[in-house]
Write a protein that holds these residues in place. Structure first.
Motif, mmCIF file in Angstrom:
data_model
loop_
_atom_site.group_PDB
_atom_site.id
_atom_site.type_symbol
_atom_site.label_atom_id
_atom_site.label_comp_id
_atom_site.label_asym_id
_atom_site.label_seq_id
_atom_site.Cartn_x
_atom_site.Cartn_y
_atom_site.Cartn_z
ATOM 1 N N LYS A 175 0.884 -1.171 0.000
ATOM 2 C CA LYS A 175 0.000 0.000 0.000
ATOM 3 C C LYS A 175 0.922 1.221 0.000
ATOM 4 N N THR A 176 0.749 2.109 -0.969
ATOM 5 C CA THR A 176 1.708 3.191 -1.162
ATOM 6 C C THR A 176 1.005 4.528 -1.195
ATOM 7 N N LYS A 177 1.560 5.467 -0.444
ATOM 8 C CA LYS A 177 1.057 6.847 -0.486
ATOM 9 C C LYS A 177 2.115 7.691 -1.199
ATOM 10 N N ILE A 178 1.764 8.169 -2.381
ATOM 11 C CA ILE A 178 2.699 9.025 -3.114
ATOM 12 C C ILE A 178 2.630 10.432 -2.519
ATOM 13 N N LEU A 179 3.771 10.915 -2.072
ATOM 14 C CA LEU A 179 3.801 12.226 -1.402
ATOM 15 C C LEU A 179 3.885 13.343 -2.440
#
Ligand SMILES: [Zn+2]
Length: 284
Positions: A175-179
């Motif tokens: 699960k990835t949160k692109i900043l």
């Protein structure tokens, strides 16, 4: 139904799961206010500082710390070492690989505080280089906080310096949160744990700003600098992704240090790191 019956029913319901996983694990209670733990993730012993633009530095050795941020709303690992725990032999002897020396694996240091990797809500690192991401796969179940440009070079088909893809391959499916590429990212939404984009050393290099209630503001600087000698110079490593970006990021952070009053912690600064409290002690 009495509360005692309820307890029995709850215990019966939980039993198969506990049996499956061995002893039931409970993550430590979240702290009332922000804490920072520092783990010993090794030492680098380069032969000289020439690749950093120096004939001489006061201390050649570089520390490799790993950090656990414990916030009332969750946990975050910041930088996860230079050697994967799996490189340790059963006897636990220190791992020596060329100029890399690591005395302790990371997971037991977390477990000594009562945390398992599955208790870690967020994973972030300053950048993808081998000495910051060795145990990334251990945290593939966490939400990964990363800039798009950094993720792109990590999984690019083209060669990239200081990259050991197998050590972070599992993040591809995390699960990835692109900043945001330029704006700050407030991890827990209360202004106490902020990731700031500082591209240059790598395309999406980032630094960590913490507002610790007792210690005060601290900037954990990743590899914005490696040696304190780099400050106020235009020396950057010869493997820098983009020197102009690096110098601009450094200028931005030096200005931020003035306005915020934050202490600068250069992660690889061996002498400075040696003076910092190590887990199980913590900063708060
Ligand atoms: Zn580094």
């Amino acid at each position: 139904m009495s509360w005692k019956q309820l307890v029995v029913i709850a215990a019966l319901a939980a039993a198969p799961l506990a049996a499956q996983n061995g002893a039931a694990h409970h993550a430590p209670k979240p702290p009332k206010s922000l804490r920072l733990y520092i783990f010993d993730c090794g030492v680098l012993k380069p032969a000289d500082a020439k690749s950093f633009g120096f004939d001489h530095v006061a201390e050649l050795k570089m520390s490799v710390p790993c950090f656990l941020v414990a916030h009332p709303k969750g946990t975050m690992m910041w930088d996860v070492g230079v050697v994967p725990d799996s490189d340790f032999k059963a006897d636990g002897a220190p791992v020596v690989q060329g100029f890399i020396e690591v005395a302790k694996p990371l997971k037991p240091q977390l477990e000594a505080l009562g945390y398992e990797p599955s208790d870690i809500k967020y994973l972030a690192f300053s950048h993808y280089h081998i000495d910051h991401t060795a145990n990334a796969n251990m945290f593939a179940g966490s939400t990964w906080l990363v800039a798009q440009a950094e993720r792109d070079i990590m999984f690019s088909d083209k060669p990239a310096p200081v990259r050991t893809e197998k050590n972070f391959a599992a993040l591809k499916n995390s699960k990835t949160k692109i900043l945001p590429a330029t704006a700050d990212y407030d991890v827990f939404g209360d202004g106490t744990v902020i990731i700031k984009q500082t591209p240059g050393h790598t395309p999406g290099h980032q630094v960590l700003f913490l507002k610790l209630p007792k210690t005060g503001p601290v900037l954990v600087a990743g590899d914005l600098y490696h040696y304190n000698e780099e400050r106020n110079t235009d020396h950057v490593p010869n493997f820098e992704y983009n020197k102009e970006q690096s110098l601009a990021s450094r200028a931005k952070i030096e200005e931020f240090l003035k306005t915020s009053g934050a202490q600068l912690w250069i992660e690889h600064d061996y002498a400075a790191n040696a003076k910092l409290k190590k887990s199980p002690e913590f900063y708060e």
